[in-house]
Design an enzyme around this catalytic site. Structure first.
Site, PDB file in Angstrom:
ATOM      1  N   ASN A  18       0.847  -1.189   0.000  1.00  0.00           N
ATOM      2  CA  ASN A  18       0.000   0.000   0.000  1.00  0.00           C
ATOM      3  C   ASN A  18       0.886   1.243   0.000  1.00  0.00           C
ATOM      4  O   ASN A  18       1.696   1.425   0.920  1.00  0.00           O
ATOM      5  CB  ASN A  18      -0.903  -0.024   1.237  1.00  0.00           C
ATOM      6  CG  ASN A  18      -1.882   1.139   1.265  1.00  0.00           C
ATOM      7  OD1 ASN A  18      -1.492   2.280   1.024  1.00  0.00           O
ATOM      8  ND2 ASN A  18      -3.142   0.860   1.555  1.00  0.00           N
ATOM      9  N   HIS A  21       1.070   6.177   2.032  1.00  0.00           N
ATOM     10  CA  HIS A  21       1.803   7.141   2.861  1.00  0.00           C
ATOM     11  C   HIS A  21       3.071   7.683   2.222  1.00  0.00           C
ATOM     12  O   HIS A  21       3.701   8.591   2.758  1.00  0.00           O
ATOM     13  CB  HIS A  21       1.990   6.573   4.264  1.00  0.00           C
ATOM     14  CG  HIS A  21       0.652   6.355   4.906  1.00  0.00           C
ATOM     15  ND1 HIS A  21      -0.201   7.397   5.189  1.00  0.00           N
ATOM     16  CD2 HIS A  21      -0.022   5.231   5.197  1.00  0.00           C
ATOM     17  CE1 HIS A  21      -1.331   6.908   5.665  1.00  0.00           C
ATOM     18  NE2 HIS A  21      -1.267   5.606   5.662  1.00  0.00           N
ATOM     19  N   HIS A  54      -5.385   3.757  -1.695  1.00  0.00           N
ATOM     20  CA  HIS A  54      -6.684   4.122  -1.124  1.00  0.00           C
ATOM     21  C   HIS A  54      -7.024   5.540  -1.546  1.00  0.00           C
ATOM     22  O   HIS A  54      -6.445   6.499  -1.043  1.00  0.00           O
ATOM     23  CB  HIS A  54      -6.580   4.026   0.401  1.00  0.00           C
ATOM     24  CG  HIS A  54      -7.866   4.270   1.125  1.00  0.00           C
ATOM     25  ND1 HIS A  54      -7.937   4.223   2.500  1.00  0.00           N
ATOM     26  CD2 HIS A  54      -9.123   4.564   0.693  1.00  0.00           C
ATOM     27  CE1 HIS A  54      -9.180   4.481   2.876  1.00  0.00           C
ATOM     28  NE2 HIS A  54      -9.913   4.663   1.811  1.00  0.00           N
ATOM     29  N   ARG A  56      -9.140   8.196  -0.942  1.00  0.00           N
ATOM     30  CA  ARG A  56     -10.120   8.608   0.051  1.00  0.00           C
ATOM     31  C   ARG A  56     -10.976   9.762  -0.460  1.00  0.00           C
ATOM     32  O   ARG A  56     -10.509  10.546  -1.295  1.00  0.00           O
ATOM     33  CB  ARG A  56      -9.414   9.066   1.349  1.00  0.00           C
ATOM     34  CG  ARG A  56      -8.945   7.938   2.237  1.00  0.00           C
ATOM     35  CD  ARG A  56      -8.271   8.470   3.493  1.00  0.00           C
ATOM     36  NE  ARG A  56      -8.060   7.432   4.492  1.00  0.00           N
ATOM     37  CZ  ARG A  56      -8.902   7.152   5.493  1.00  0.00           C
ATOM     38  NH1 ARG A  56     -10.038   7.836   5.584  1.00  0.00           N
ATOM     39  NH2 ARG A  56      -8.639   6.188   6.369  1.00  0.00           N
ATOM     40  N   ARG A  60      -6.706  12.931   1.129  1.00  0.00           N
ATOM     41  CA  ARG A  60      -5.643  13.372   2.038  1.00  0.00           C
ATOM     42  C   ARG A  60      -4.267  12.853   1.615  1.00  0.00           C
ATOM     43  O   ARG A  60      -3.257  13.414   1.935  1.00  0.00           O
ATOM     44  CB  ARG A  60      -5.940  12.937   3.474  1.00  0.00           C
ATOM     45  CG  ARG A  60      -5.888  11.446   3.669  1.00  0.00           C
ATOM     46  CD  ARG A  60      -6.170  11.058   5.107  1.00  0.00           C
ATOM     47  NE  ARG A  60      -7.580  11.300   5.460  1.00  0.00           N
ATOM     48  CZ  ARG A  60      -8.099  10.890   6.626  1.00  0.00           C
ATOM     49  NH1 ARG A  60      -7.364  10.234   7.520  1.00  0.00           N
ATOM     50  NH2 ARG A  60      -9.372  11.123   6.916  1.00  0.00           N
ATOM     51  N   GLU A  81      -8.490   0.782  -3.227  1.00  0.00           N
ATOM     52  CA  GLU A  81      -9.272   0.842  -1.990  1.00  0.00           C
ATOM     53  C   GLU A  81     -10.154   2.080  -2.028  1.00  0.00           C
ATOM     54  O   GLU A  81      -9.681   3.174  -2.403  1.00  0.00           O
ATOM     55  CB  GLU A  81      -8.359   0.910  -0.770  1.00  0.00           C
ATOM     56  CG  GLU A  81      -7.964  -0.429  -0.261  1.00  0.00           C
ATOM     57  CD  GLU A  81      -7.238  -0.334   1.058  1.00  0.00           C
ATOM     58  OE1 GLU A  81      -6.885   0.753   1.495  1.00  0.00           O
ATOM     59  OE2 GLU A  81      -6.994  -1.396   1.647  1.00  0.00           O
ATOM     60  N   THR A 112      -8.241   3.959   8.953  1.00  0.00           N
ATOM     61  CA  THR A 112      -9.455   3.138   8.934  1.00  0.00           C
ATOM     62  C   THR A 112      -9.768   2.602  10.323  1.00  0.00           C
ATOM     63  O   THR A 112      -8.902   2.036  10.993  1.00  0.00           O
ATOM     64  CB  THR A 112      -9.268   1.969   7.963  1.00  0.00           C
ATOM     65  OG1 THR A 112      -9.026   2.507   6.667  1.00  0.00           O
ATOM     66  CG2 THR A 112     -10.509   1.090   7.908  1.00  0.00           C
ATOM     67  N   GLU A 162     -11.202  -9.000   3.160  1.00  0.00           N
ATOM     68  CA  GLU A 162      -9.909  -8.664   3.758  1.00  0.00           C
ATOM     69  C   GLU A 162     -10.155  -8.437   5.240  1.00  0.00           C
ATOM     70  O   GLU A 162     -10.917  -7.538   5.620  1.00  0.00           O
ATOM     71  CB  GLU A 162      -9.279  -7.431   3.126  1.00  0.00           C
ATOM     72  CG  GLU A 162      -7.930  -7.103   3.756  1.00  0.00           C
ATOM     73  CD  GLU A 162      -7.133  -6.058   3.006  1.00  0.00           C
ATOM     74  OE1 GLU A 162      -7.259  -5.970   1.768  1.00  0.00           O
ATOM     75  OE2 GLU A 162      -6.390  -5.300   3.686  1.00  0.00           O
ATOM     76  N   HIS A 205      -3.860  -4.169   7.716  1.00  0.00           N
ATOM     77  CA  HIS A 205      -3.922  -2.989   8.593  1.00  0.00           C
ATOM     78  C   HIS A 205      -3.023  -3.179   9.809  1.00  0.00           C
ATOM     79  O   HIS A 205      -3.244  -4.052  10.652  1.00  0.00           O
ATOM     80  CB  HIS A 205      -5.324  -2.602   9.040  1.00  0.00           C
ATOM     81  CG  HIS A 205      -5.360  -1.183   9.546  1.00  0.00           C
ATOM     82  ND1 HIS A 205      -5.783  -0.110   8.784  1.00  0.00           N
ATOM     83  CD2 HIS A 205      -4.958  -0.670  10.732  1.00  0.00           C
ATOM     84  CE1 HIS A 205      -5.649   1.001   9.490  1.00  0.00           C
ATOM     85  NE2 HIS A 205      -5.163   0.704  10.675  1.00  0.00           N
TER      86      HIS A 205
HETATM   87  C1  LIG Z   1      -8.246  -0.308   4.888  1.00  0.00           C
HETATM   88  C2  LIG Z   1      -6.907  -0.143   5.484  1.00  0.00           C
HETATM   89  O1  LIG Z   1      -6.621  -0.617   6.553  1.00  0.00           O
HETATM   90  C3  LIG Z   1      -5.883   0.631   4.767  1.00  0.00           C
HETATM   91  O2  LIG Z   1      -5.638   0.028   3.569  1.00  0.00           O
HETATM   92  C4  LIG Z   1      -6.324   2.058   4.553  1.00  0.00           C
HETATM   93  O3  LIG Z   1      -5.658   2.589   3.434  1.00  0.00           O
HETATM   94  C5  LIG Z   1      -5.973   2.827   5.815  1.00  0.00           C
HETATM   95  O4  LIG Z   1      -6.212   4.180   5.567  1.00  0.00           O
HETATM   96  P1  LIG Z   1      -4.938   5.149   5.543  1.00  0.00           P
HETATM   97  O5  LIG Z   1      -3.978   4.584   4.550  1.00  0.00           O
HETATM   98  O6  LIG Z   1      -5.540   6.483   5.134  1.00  0.00           O
HETATM   99  O7  LIG Z   1      -4.377   5.142   6.929  1.00  0.00           O
HETATM  100  N1  LIG Z   2      -5.873  -2.828   3.723  1.00  0.00           N
HETATM  101  C1  LIG Z   2      -4.683  -2.660   4.525  1.00  0.00           C
HETATM  102  C2  LIG Z   2      -3.652  -1.907   3.746  1.00  0.00           C
HETATM  103  O1  LIG Z   2      -3.753  -1.763   2.536  1.00  0.00           O
HETATM  104  C3  LIG Z   2      -2.476  -1.341   4.447  1.00  0.00           C
HETATM  105  O2  LIG Z   2      -2.762  -1.022   5.773  1.00  0.00           O
HETATM  106  P1  LIG Z   2      -1.514  -0.437   6.617  1.00  0.00           P
HETATM  107  O3  LIG Z   2      -0.406  -1.462   6.539  1.00  0.00           O
HETATM  108  O4  LIG Z   2      -1.112   0.853   5.963  1.00  0.00           O
HETATM  109  O5  LIG Z   2      -2.037  -0.262   8.019  1.00  0.00           O
END
Ligand SMILES: CC(=O)[C@@H](O)[C@H](O)COP(=O)(O)O
Ligand SMILES: NCC(=O)COP(=O)(O)O
Length: 263
Positions: A18, A21, A54, A56, A60, A81, A112, A162, A205
């Protein structure tokens, strides 16, 4: 008597990276760097099996143009996402990623919180799942390890659930061991239940090297989506090293399965 390790068939497990960030850092100064798409390409080269991003509602971190460029550039699956809103469904159908993961979203949340209320989503959610699925997109629902929510996910045609590992990871960090053990048992039971319902099981997560290894020791779990920890580690060791270490941790978890040593 358990089968010899050489005969235990253990399904592969995929790592979805993911890159949210990386975009958080990029947006801190309002410029174009660091580019989340470059991070995604590096992740792919380092062994990621897929990229999760993701988009959003408040944009953000990941922005619409990031998602478009990811879709145009990636040669590995993109897991989009999103909240289950009309706006996001329209964007997803236009982009046609490999997969979508529907997640709960509140503007005021820091990250989340909790899983998607599949039951409360009613017929509207079922309709949006159908819209995405009939567009050729694999639909995943991000859920807590809740039996009734998982049954409803299967009922409305999701291909994947998931499992939200955030509560379990937070309890471990807080040293609340007994509660963490209980949450891991919930996750373990939910993974088995989802498999029996014909759902593919992913998890994500808050995962780090230790918790990813534990999750990978569960044969029902076929994919881990990990972001925040990897981006943090990348600050110190580089993204490629962090991803290779994460894949090694997941491989150790699968090896425990083969040896019949998984909990
Ligand atoms: C659903 C999940 O747990 C993450 O994939 C999501 O992207 C968390 O949101 P942030 O990345 O904005 O923290
Ligand atoms: N769905 C979880 C994800 O994509 C990443 O979550 P995180 O490792 O950033 O908390």
């Amino acid at each position: 008597m358990s089968a010899p390790a050489s005969l235990v068939v253990v399904p592969p497990i995929r790592l979805g990276v993911n890159i949210d960030h990386v975009a958080t850092v990029r947006n801190a100064r309002g410029g174009a760097l660091p580019d989340p798409v470059r991070a995604a390409m590096l992740a792919a080269a380092a062994g990621a099996d897929g990229i999760t991003a993701h988009l959003r509602e408040d944009r953000r971190h990941v922005r619409d143009d990031d998602m478009r460029r990811l879709r145009e550039t990636l040669t590995i699956p993109l897991n989009f996402e999103m909240a289950a809103t009309h706006e996001m469904v329209a964007i997803a159908i236009e982009l046609r990623p490999h997969a979508c993961c529907l997640v709960p979203e509140r503007r005021e949340e820091r990250t989340t919180e909790g899983g998607l209320d599949v039951i409360g989503g009613g017929i509207d959610l079922a309709h949006r799942v159908e819209q995405l699925a009939t567009s050729g997109i694999r639909v995943s629902l991000f859920v807590a390890p809740d039996t009734d929510q998982i049954v409803r996910a299967a009922d409305i045609g999701a291909a994947v659930v998931e499992l939200h590992t955030g509560s379990w990871c937070d309890l471990r960090v807080a040293g609340r061991q007994d509660e963490a053990v209980a949450e891991l048992e919930r996750l373990t039971g939910a993974a088995e239940q989802a498999t029996t319902l014909g759902l593919e099981v992913h998890a994500g997560h808050g995962l780090d090297y230790v918790t990813a290894e534990i999750m990978a020791a569960n044969a029902h779990v076929r994919e881990l989506n990990i972001g925040h920890f990897l981006v943090g580690e990348a600050i110190f060791e580089g993204l490629e090293t962090a991803i290779r270490r994460m894949r090694a941790a997941m491989a150790r978890g699968r090896a425990q399965l083969r040896a019949g040593k998984a909990a």
